[in-house]
Design a protein around this motif. Sequence first.
Motif, PDB file in Angstrom:
ATOM      1  N   ALA A  80      47.389  29.682  44.132  1.00 18.83           N
ATOM      2  CA  ALA A  80      46.278  28.927  44.737  1.00 18.83           C
ATOM      3  C   ALA A  80      45.044  29.106  43.876  1.00 18.83           C
ATOM      4  O   ALA A  80      44.834  30.178  43.295  1.00 18.83           O
ATOM      5  N   ASP A  81      44.243  28.072  43.779  1.00 16.27           N
ATOM      6  CA  ASP A  81      42.998  28.154  43.023  1.00 16.27           C
ATOM      7  C   ASP A  81      42.006  29.066  43.746  1.00 16.27           C
ATOM      8  O   ASP A  81      42.131  29.339  44.939  1.00 16.27           O
ATOM      9  N   GLU A  82      40.975  29.462  43.015  1.00 18.09           N
ATOM     10  CA  GLU A  82      40.008  30.417  43.543  1.00 18.09           C
ATOM     11  C   GLU A  82      39.286  29.882  44.772  1.00 18.09           C
ATOM     12  O   GLU A  82      38.908  30.640  45.668  1.00 18.09           O
ATOM     13  N   ASN A  83      39.091  28.561  44.833  1.00 19.67           N
ATOM     14  CA  ASN A  83      38.365  27.980  45.965  1.00 19.67           C
ATOM     15  C   ASN A  83      39.288  27.561  47.113  1.00 19.67           C
ATOM     16  O   ASN A  83      38.843  26.990  48.103  1.00 19.67           O
ATOM     17  N   GLU A  84      40.596  27.848  46.993  1.00 20.46           N
ATOM     18  CA  GLU A  84      41.535  27.493  48.054  1.00 20.46           C
ATOM     19  C   GLU A  84      41.725  28.668  49.005  1.00 20.46           C
ATOM     20  O   GLU A  84      41.612  29.831  48.624  1.00 20.46           O
ATOM     21  N   SER A  85      42.057  28.338  50.240  1.00 21.14           N
ATOM     22  CA  SER A  85      42.080  29.342  51.306  1.00 21.14           C
ATOM     23  C   SER A  85      43.330  30.211  51.261  1.00 21.14           C
ATOM     24  O   SER A  85      44.317  29.901  50.582  1.00 21.14           O
ATOM     25  N   ASP A  86      43.287  31.292  52.038  1.00 16.81           N
ATOM     26  CA  ASP A  86      44.455  32.146  52.183  1.00 16.81           C
ATOM     27  C   ASP A  86      45.610  31.402  52.838  1.00 16.81           C
ATOM     28  O   ASP A  86      46.780  31.696  52.557  1.00 16.81           O
ATOM     29  N   ASP A  87      45.296  30.445  53.693  1.00 14.59           N
ATOM     30  CA  ASP A  87      46.358  29.651  54.327  1.00 14.59           C
ATOM     31  C   ASP A  87      47.124  28.842  53.280  1.00 14.59           C
ATOM     32  O   ASP A  87      48.353  28.727  53.350  1.00 14.59           O
ATOM     33  N   VAL A  88      46.384  28.287  52.322  1.00 13.84           N
ATOM     34  CA  VAL A  88      47.032  27.542  51.237  1.00 13.84           C
ATOM     35  C   VAL A  88      47.913  28.489  50.423  1.00 13.84           C
ATOM     36  O   VAL A  88      49.066  28.170  50.094  1.00 13.84           O
ATOM     37  N   PHE A  94      54.616  40.950  44.039  1.00 20.15           N
ATOM     38  CA  PHE A  94      53.316  40.331  43.791  1.00 20.15           C
ATOM     39  C   PHE A  94      52.499  41.199  42.851  1.00 20.15           C
ATOM     40  O   PHE A  94      52.570  42.419  42.882  1.00 20.15           O
ATOM     41  N   TYR A  95      51.729  40.521  42.016  1.00 19.63           N
ATOM     42  CA  TYR A  95      50.823  41.202  41.083  1.00 19.63           C
ATOM     43  C   TYR A  95      49.457  40.553  41.223  1.00 19.63           C
ATOM     44  O   TYR A  95      49.291  39.368  40.943  1.00 19.63           O
ATOM     45  N   GLU A  96      48.477  41.337  41.664  1.00 19.76           N
ATOM     46  CA  GLU A  96      47.098  40.859  41.795  1.00 19.76           C
ATOM     47  C   GLU A  96      46.424  40.903  40.420  1.00 19.76           C
ATOM     48  O   GLU A  96      45.484  41.656  40.174  1.00 19.76           O
ATOM     49  N   CYS A  97      46.927  40.068  39.534  1.00 25.00           N
ATOM     50  CA  CYS A  97      46.494  40.031  38.139  1.00 25.00           C
ATOM     51  C   CYS A  97      45.051  39.520  38.053  1.00 25.00           C
ATOM     52  O   CYS A  97      44.699  38.545  38.719  1.00 25.00           O
ATOM     53  N   PRO A  98      44.221  40.145  37.214  1.00 22.28           N
ATOM     54  CA  PRO A  98      42.826  39.689  37.102  1.00 22.28           C
ATOM     55  C   PRO A  98      42.651  38.387  36.320  1.00 22.28           C
ATOM     56  O   PRO A  98      41.539  37.868  36.248  1.00 22.28           O
ATOM     57  N   VAL A  99      43.708  37.871  35.726  1.00 24.01           N
ATOM     58  CA  VAL A  99      43.649  36.628  34.945  1.00 24.01           C
ATOM     59  C   VAL A  99      44.641  35.629  35.539  1.00 24.01           C
ATOM     60  O   VAL A  99      45.792  35.980  35.789  1.00 24.01           O
ATOM     61  N   PRO A 100      44.244  34.376  35.817  1.00 26.61           N
ATOM     62  CA  PRO A 100      42.955  33.762  35.512  1.00 26.61           C
ATOM     63  C   PRO A 100      41.797  34.213  36.425  1.00 26.61           C
ATOM     64  O   PRO A 100      40.643  34.059  36.051  1.00 26.61           O
ATOM     65  N   TYR A 101      42.112  34.721  37.588  1.00 26.21           N
ATOM     66  CA  TYR A 101      41.113  35.378  38.429  1.00 26.21           C
ATOM     67  C   TYR A 101      41.894  36.295  39.355  1.00 26.21           C
ATOM     68  O   TYR A 101      43.110  36.156  39.515  1.00 26.21           O
ATOM     69  N   LYS A 102      41.214  37.274  39.937  1.00 26.06           N
ATOM     70  CA  LYS A 102      41.918  38.202  40.807  1.00 26.06           C
ATOM     71  C   LYS A 102      41.978  37.652  42.229  1.00 26.06           C
ATOM     72  O   LYS A 102      40.943  37.429  42.862  1.00 26.06           O
ATOM     73  N   ARG A 103      43.192  37.439  42.722  1.00 29.63           N
ATOM     74  CA  ARG A 103      43.383  36.998  44.111  1.00 29.63           C
ATOM     75  C   ARG A 103      44.097  38.119  44.847  1.00 29.63           C
ATOM     76  O   ARG A 103      45.259  38.429  44.559  1.00 29.63           O
ATOM     77  N   LEU A 104      43.404  38.710  45.807  1.00 29.40           N
ATOM     78  CA  LEU A 104      43.966  39.814  46.567  1.00 29.40           C
ATOM     79  C   LEU A 104      44.831  39.303  47.711  1.00 29.40           C
ATOM     80  O   LEU A 104      44.506  38.299  48.343  1.00 29.40           O
TER      81      LEU A 104
END
Length: 326
Positions: free
Chosen positions: A119-127, A146-156
């Motif tokens: 999911a993109d950075e501006n998309e919700s957790d539901d997405v 799952f890997y909360e990789c910092p690239v392209p951005y970090k999504r927790l």
Amino acid sequence: MKSVNESSVSLPQGFIPVMLTPFSDSGEVDYEGLKALTDMYLEAGAAGLFANCLSSEMYELSDAERISVTQTVVNQVAGRVPVVATGTFGGPIEEQADFVKRIYQTGVQAVIVITSLLADENESDDVFLDRAKKLIALTDDIPLGFYECPVPYKRLVDSNLLAALVKTKRIVYHKDTCLDLDEVIRRIQVGEGYHFGLYDAYMVNATASLRAGAAGLSCIQGNIYPELIVWICKHYDNPEKAQDVARLQKFFVDSMEIVHLAYPTIAKYCLGKRGFPISLYTRRDVGELSPDLQERADQLLVEVDELQNDLGIESVFRKYLVAPLK
């Protein structure tokens, strides 16, 4: 050490390093070097291996190289420990699912999903959750992580999301980068009763995470001093070694900054100084390994040697070393 669960798809407790990719000085993947590197991690005591990850410069590899790198590691390991590898690199979920299957065919134990590519950075957790469930549905019974990789951005993936995902009984690994011990504890708790292991990447919380029930550590520091990461995974809760554990934990905190500078070039530099033959060539643009940074890295390795001598840890690099560190 005991496994997280009794299932054959459970990963073992301990250190699962995020592997480097050796390159030749001309920039090609050094597959013979990769085989030697694989053996080095195992000789240091790694419980498993994470190939084709950010430390491997996965975004700078072609699809063919991602497959070949993963296959080389699996073949070299030859069943001695489990191997996991990244299998998602963006695009429609259907395409990501197809590549998950290709990576799994190399013989890995589980395929790792990059959270920020669902999911993109501006998309919700539901997405994110909907797409994660779709990916799970499209990948048969393949064990995933799952890997909360910092690239392209970090999504927790917070504990509420994780609770919904582990219920699929497909999530066996989570490389945690939330840096929040309370949240780590909640994530461990929601994974209880499932074939699931949390491997913390944040060495500031290493001992506390292990004591809270983390399955192990998957940290970049293991590409500089893997023996110390293996040692803490074995002795973190040994009352007879409490002072040594505290000293080592303080070292992890104090050395947190330097290991991230010009990484992974600095890791390759440190491996070379410790005796392992590896080129400094790095495809990623990570900044200059300046003379000052090299001097600081040299001092770090002096501290590593002192710690290992005091703790009675034999260096895995002794057999490679031609001349002692000066």
